[in-house]
Enzyme design. Sequence first.
Site, short mmCIF file in Angstrom:
data_model
loop_
_atom_site.label_atom_id
_atom_site.label_comp_id
_atom_site.label_asym_id
_atom_site.label_seq_id
_atom_site.Cartn_x
_atom_site.Cartn_y
_atom_site.Cartn_z
N LYS A 1 0.60 -0.71 0.34
CA LYS A 1 0.22 0.24 -0.11
C LYS A 1 0.50 1.06 0.16
CE LYS A 1 -4.71 -1.93 1.62
NZ LYS A 1 -5.38 -2.10 2.76
N ARG B 1 -3.18 -10.06 5.19
CA ARG B 1 -3.81 -9.75 3.22
C ARG B 1 -2.94 -9.50 2.66
NH1 ARG B 1 -6.45 -7.18 -0.39
NH2 ARG B 1 -7.59 -8.65 -1.56
#
Length: 304
Positions: A225, A265
């Site tokens: 991210k 995740r």
Amino acid sequence: MSNHSGRRQVAGLPHWDRCAVMGVVNVTPDSFSDGGRWFDTTTAVKHGLDLVAQGADLVDVGGESTRPGATRVDEAEEIKRVIPVVRGLAAEGVTVSVDTMRASVAEQSLAAGATLVNDVSGGLADPAMIPVVAAAGAPFVVMHWRGFLEGGSIEGVYTDVVTEVAEELRARVEAVREGGVAADRVIVDPGLGFSKGADHDLALLARLDRVLALGHPVLVAASRKRFLGRVLAGPDGTPPPARERDAATAAVSALAAQAGAWAVRVHEVRATADAVRVTHAIAQARTTDPTSPEPGAHGAEGAR
């Protein structure tokens, strides 16, 4: 499959003896990380099986990108992308999570063999979602969400991001439970990168205990991210491409596992699978008697 052998079923929610690794299969042409690489069913199923072989405990299948500025696909297209992949992986014995904001996709995925529903909107995007999940008795990931990441500004405004996220998650969990989802089937996700800047994401990871204090298993989805890109940026401020953030992702995975996360995740599984297993081994070592080292512990291998 060998890496599923440690799984135990507790009230419908998969649990492992350590932080689990959720591998990502994006059946989309426009994911921020790997858009288009696993777009057809055969390739997507093979990729999911490869993730399991690399150490994933479960696989999260999604047919709609949630990256900033992404255009929503229609319902029929999302179903066309997702259901065959869910069915194919479930048929191979894989524990499958479906990443969707649509009740119809969740319902058909559960019928096709998915085990749990991962909704980044926590049931806010589709009013039918909570009744569908409740009726199925499926585990449900409730993520902190303040709306679709559209328009010019995608960062939320917070006075105290940790407190506000925890309280907004608490309220959302209460709504989900009132809608019929059992408390022992609720998983929470702080929603890193969703209406949050890098400082917000780092603060939430630093105080993950506040999210854990809600009393539900916690999913941490930090993989590749933007906040990692900012941390890793070079002298000129340019962040590395998403696929060059996997070592940093593994570091966050280890920290999340140490803090007590239920699962992480990730897109690239092997490094994170190793990281959470080492974290677990170290945690187990803390419970042994430090005054009774194993034979040879101070022998030649320990010399410098």
